[in-house]
Design a protein around this motif. Structure first.
Motif, short mmCIF file in Angstrom:
data_model
loop_
_atom_site.label_atom_id
_atom_site.label_comp_id
_atom_site.label_asym_id
_atom_site.label_seq_id
_atom_site.Cartn_x
_atom_site.Cartn_y
_atom_site.Cartn_z
N ILE A 34 0.84 -1.21 0.00
CA ILE A 34 0.00 0.00 0.00
C ILE A 34 0.87 1.25 0.00
CG2 ILE A 34 -1.70 1.33 1.31
CD1 ILE A 34 -2.81 -1.39 2.30
N GLU A 35 1.93 1.24 0.79
CA GLU A 35 2.82 2.41 0.85
C GLU A 35 3.40 2.76 -0.52
OE1 GLU A 35 4.92 2.95 5.15
OE2 GLU A 35 5.52 1.19 4.01
N ARG A 36 3.59 1.77 -1.34
CA ARG A 36 4.16 2.01 -2.68
C ARG A 36 3.21 2.74 -3.60
NH1 ARG A 36 7.45 -3.58 -3.18
NH2 ARG A 36 8.98 -3.02 -1.62
N LEU A 37 1.94 2.86 -3.20
CA LEU A 37 0.97 3.60 -4.01
C LEU A 37 1.13 5.11 -3.85
CD1 LEU A 37 -2.27 1.54 -3.31
CD2 LEU A 37 -0.86 1.50 -5.37
N GLU A 38 1.61 5.55 -2.70
CA GLU A 38 1.67 6.98 -2.41
C GLU A 38 2.44 7.78 -3.46
OE1 GLU A 38 1.17 7.57 2.30
OE2 GLU A 38 2.95 6.42 1.72
N PRO A 39 3.64 7.36 -3.85
CA PRO A 39 4.35 8.15 -4.87
C PRO A 39 3.62 8.21 -6.21
CG PRO A 39 5.85 6.61 -3.80
CD PRO A 39 4.47 6.28 -3.33
N LEU A 40 2.87 7.17 -6.53
CA LEU A 40 2.14 7.16 -7.80
C LEU A 40 1.06 8.24 -7.84
CD1 LEU A 40 1.67 3.33 -8.31
CD2 LEU A 40 3.29 4.83 -9.46
N LEU A 41 0.57 8.61 -6.68
CA LEU A 41 -0.49 9.61 -6.63
C LEU A 41 0.03 11.04 -6.59
CD1 LEU A 41 -2.89 7.80 -4.18
CD2 LEU A 41 -3.10 8.02 -6.65
N SER A 42 1.34 11.20 -6.51
CA SER A 42 1.86 12.56 -6.47
C SER A 42 2.81 12.88 -7.62
CB SER A 42 2.56 12.81 -5.13
OG SER A 42 3.62 11.90 -4.95
N ASN A 43 3.38 11.88 -8.26
CA ASN A 43 4.32 12.12 -9.35
C ASN A 43 3.62 12.70 -10.58
OD1 ASN A 43 6.38 11.15 -7.83
ND2 ASN A 43 6.47 9.17 -8.82
N GLY A 44 4.15 13.78 -11.08
CA GLY A 44 3.66 14.35 -12.33
C GLY A 44 2.29 14.99 -12.25
N ARG A 45 1.80 15.22 -11.07
CA ARG A 45 0.47 15.82 -10.92
C ARG A 45 0.61 17.34 -10.75
NH1 ARG A 45 -3.74 12.03 -11.61
NH2 ARG A 45 -2.92 10.05 -10.94
N SER A 46 -0.43 18.04 -11.11
CA SER A 46 -0.41 19.50 -10.94
C SER A 46 -0.51 19.84 -9.45
CB SER A 46 -1.59 20.12 -11.69
OG SER A 46 -2.81 19.76 -11.05
N THR A 47 -0.05 21.02 -9.11
CA THR A 47 -0.13 21.45 -7.71
C THR A 47 -1.58 21.62 -7.28
OG1 THR A 47 0.18 23.75 -8.41
CG2 THR A 47 2.13 22.54 -7.64
N GLU A 48 -2.46 21.96 -8.22
CA GLU A 48 -3.89 22.08 -7.88
C GLU A 48 -4.46 20.72 -7.48
OE1 GLU A 48 -2.90 23.21 -11.13
OE2 GLU A 48 -2.49 25.20 -10.32
N PHE A 49 -4.08 19.69 -8.24
CA PHE A 49 -4.56 18.35 -7.91
C PHE A 49 -4.03 17.91 -6.55
CE2 PHE A 49 -3.83 13.74 -7.88
CZ PHE A 49 -5.14 13.29 -7.99
N LEU A 50 -2.72 18.14 -6.33
CA LEU A 50 -2.11 17.71 -5.07
C LEU A 50 -2.70 18.45 -3.87
CD1 LEU A 50 1.62 17.44 -6.18
CD2 LEU A 50 -0.04 15.59 -5.88
N ALA A 51 -3.17 19.67 -4.08
CA ALA A 51 -3.74 20.47 -2.98
C ALA A 51 -5.24 20.25 -2.82
CB ALA A 51 -3.46 21.95 -3.22
N SER A 52 -5.85 19.48 -3.70
CA SER A 52 -7.30 19.31 -3.66
C SER A 52 -7.72 18.45 -2.46
CB SER A 52 -7.82 18.68 -4.95
OG SER A 52 -7.52 17.30 -4.97
N PRO A 53 -8.91 18.73 -1.91
CA PRO A 53 -9.42 17.93 -0.79
C PRO A 53 -9.59 16.45 -1.16
CG PRO A 53 -10.70 19.94 -1.03
CD PRO A 53 -9.78 19.86 -2.21
N ASP A 54 -9.98 16.16 -2.40
CA ASP A 54 -10.15 14.76 -2.80
C ASP A 54 -8.82 14.01 -2.76
OD1 ASP A 54 -12.87 14.99 -3.20
OD2 ASP A 54 -12.68 15.44 -5.35
#
Length: 130
Positions: A34-54
Protein backbone atom coordinates in the motif's frame (compact mmCIF):
# COMPACT_ATOMS: atom_id res chain seq x y z
CA UNK A 1 -11.88 -22.12 22.75
CA UNK A 2 -9.63 -25.05 23.54
CA UNK A 3 -11.22 -26.99 20.67
CA UNK A 4 -9.73 -24.39 18.31
CA UNK A 5 -6.27 -24.83 19.79
CA UNK A 6 -6.06 -28.63 19.59
CA UNK A 7 -7.30 -30.59 16.61
CA UNK A 8 -9.67 -33.29 17.93
CA UNK A 9 -9.15 -35.37 14.79
CA UNK A 10 -5.70 -36.52 15.84
CA UNK A 11 -3.83 -34.26 13.41
CA UNK A 12 -1.44 -32.37 15.69
CA UNK A 13 -1.37 -29.33 13.44
CA UNK A 14 1.29 -26.76 14.13
CA UNK A 15 2.00 -24.20 16.84
CA UNK A 16 -0.59 -21.43 16.77
CA UNK A 17 2.05 -18.81 17.61
CA UNK A 18 3.93 -19.74 14.40
CA UNK A 19 0.77 -19.39 12.33
CA UNK A 20 0.03 -15.99 13.90
CA UNK A 21 3.57 -14.84 13.15
CA UNK A 22 3.11 -15.73 9.47
CA UNK A 23 -0.23 -13.85 9.39
CA UNK A 24 1.50 -10.85 10.97
CA UNK A 25 4.22 -11.00 8.29
CA UNK A 26 1.54 -10.99 5.57
CA UNK A 27 -0.07 -7.87 7.08
CA UNK A 28 3.29 -6.10 7.13
CA UNK A 29 3.67 -7.09 3.47
CA UNK A 30 0.23 -5.60 2.72
CA UNK A 31 1.27 -2.35 4.40
CA UNK A 32 4.41 -2.18 2.27
CA UNK A 33 2.45 -2.78 -0.92
CA UNK A 34 0.00 0.00 0.00
CA UNK A 35 2.82 2.41 0.85
CA UNK A 36 4.16 2.01 -2.68
CA UNK A 37 0.97 3.60 -4.01
CA UNK A 38 1.67 6.98 -2.41
CA UNK A 39 4.35 8.15 -4.87
CA UNK A 40 2.14 7.16 -7.80
CA UNK A 41 -0.49 9.61 -6.63
CA UNK A 42 1.86 12.56 -6.47
CA UNK A 43 4.32 12.12 -9.35
CA UNK A 44 3.66 14.35 -12.33
CA UNK A 45 0.47 15.82 -10.92
CA UNK A 46 -0.41 19.50 -10.94
CA UNK A 47 -0.13 21.45 -7.71
CA UNK A 48 -3.89 22.08 -7.88
CA UNK A 49 -4.56 18.35 -7.91
CA UNK A 50 -2.11 17.71 -5.07
CA UNK A 51 -3.74 20.47 -2.98
CA UNK A 52 -7.30 19.31 -3.66
CA UNK A 53 -9.42 17.93 -0.79
CA UNK A 54 -10.15 14.76 -2.80
CA UNK A 55 -6.45 14.02 -3.26
CA UNK A 56 -5.80 14.71 0.42
CA UNK A 57 -8.57 12.26 1.41
CA UNK A 58 -7.06 9.57 -0.83
CA UNK A 59 -3.60 10.13 0.64
CA UNK A 60 -4.99 10.08 4.19
CA UNK A 61 -6.88 6.87 3.36
CA UNK A 62 -3.69 5.23 2.13
CA UNK A 63 -1.85 6.32 5.26
CA UNK A 64 -4.67 5.01 7.47
CA UNK A 65 -4.70 1.65 5.64
CA UNK A 66 -0.94 1.30 6.19
CA UNK A 67 -1.26 2.19 9.88
CA UNK A 68 -4.14 -0.28 10.35
CA UNK A 69 -2.29 -3.12 8.61
CA UNK A 70 0.85 -2.51 10.68
CA UNK A 71 -1.20 -2.19 13.88
CA UNK A 72 -3.02 -5.46 13.22
CA UNK A 73 0.30 -7.14 12.44
CA UNK A 74 1.75 -5.99 15.77
CA UNK A 75 -1.40 -7.01 17.63
CA UNK A 76 -1.42 -10.51 16.13
CA UNK A 77 2.30 -10.92 16.73
CA UNK A 78 1.82 -9.83 20.35
CA UNK A 79 -0.89 -12.43 20.88
CA UNK A 80 1.32 -15.11 19.33
CA UNK A 81 4.22 -14.15 21.58
CA UNK A 82 2.04 -14.85 24.61
CA UNK A 83 0.88 -18.31 23.53
CA UNK A 84 2.38 -21.53 24.76
CA UNK A 85 4.20 -23.49 22.03
CA UNK A 86 2.03 -26.54 22.69
CA UNK A 87 -1.14 -24.73 21.55
CA UNK A 88 -1.71 -26.27 18.15
CA UNK A 89 -4.00 -25.52 15.26
CA UNK A 90 -4.74 -27.27 11.98
CA UNK A 91 -4.95 -24.61 9.25
CA UNK A 92 -5.61 -26.98 6.35
CA UNK A 93 -9.31 -26.13 5.96
CA UNK A 94 -8.99 -22.36 6.35
CA UNK A 95 -6.13 -22.21 3.84
CA UNK A 96 -8.66 -23.30 1.22
CA UNK A 97 -10.38 -19.92 1.65
CA UNK A 98 -7.31 -18.10 0.34
CA UNK A 99 -7.15 -17.65 -3.43
CA UNK A 100 -3.63 -16.22 -3.77
CA UNK A 101 -1.34 -19.23 -4.12
CA UNK A 102 1.85 -17.43 -3.05
CA UNK A 103 0.19 -16.17 0.15
CA UNK A 104 -1.27 -19.62 0.81
CA UNK A 105 2.22 -21.12 0.42
CA UNK A 106 3.78 -18.58 2.82
CA UNK A 107 1.06 -19.14 5.42
CA UNK A 108 1.45 -22.92 5.16
CA UNK A 109 5.24 -22.96 5.32
CA UNK A 110 7.27 -22.59 8.50
CA UNK A 111 10.19 -21.62 6.24
CA UNK A 112 10.44 -17.86 5.73
CA UNK A 113 9.92 -16.80 2.11
CA UNK A 114 10.39 -13.38 0.56
CA UNK A 115 7.26 -11.27 0.99
CA UNK A 116 5.32 -10.45 -2.14
CA UNK A 117 6.24 -6.77 -1.79
CA UNK A 118 9.87 -7.73 -2.45
CA UNK A 119 8.96 -10.05 -5.32
CA UNK A 120 6.69 -7.40 -6.85
CA UNK A 121 9.56 -4.92 -6.84
CA UNK A 122 11.82 -7.30 -8.78
CA UNK A 123 9.53 -8.84 -11.39
CA UNK A 124 6.39 -8.29 -13.34
CA UNK A 125 3.50 -10.68 -13.08
CA UNK A 126 -0.11 -11.15 -13.96
CA UNK A 127 -2.53 -8.28 -13.53
CA UNK A 128 -6.29 -8.72 -13.45
CA UNK A 129 -8.42 -5.65 -14.12
CA UNK A 130 -11.84 -5.95 -12.51
Amino acid sequence: MSDLLHDPGGNPGEPLNDVLERISDELVDVAELIERLEPLLSNGRSTEFLASPDHMRVMQGIDLAVQKARGLAQFIEGIGDRLEPDQLVDITTVLNLITLEDMKRRLRSPIHEAPSAEIYQKASGDLDFF
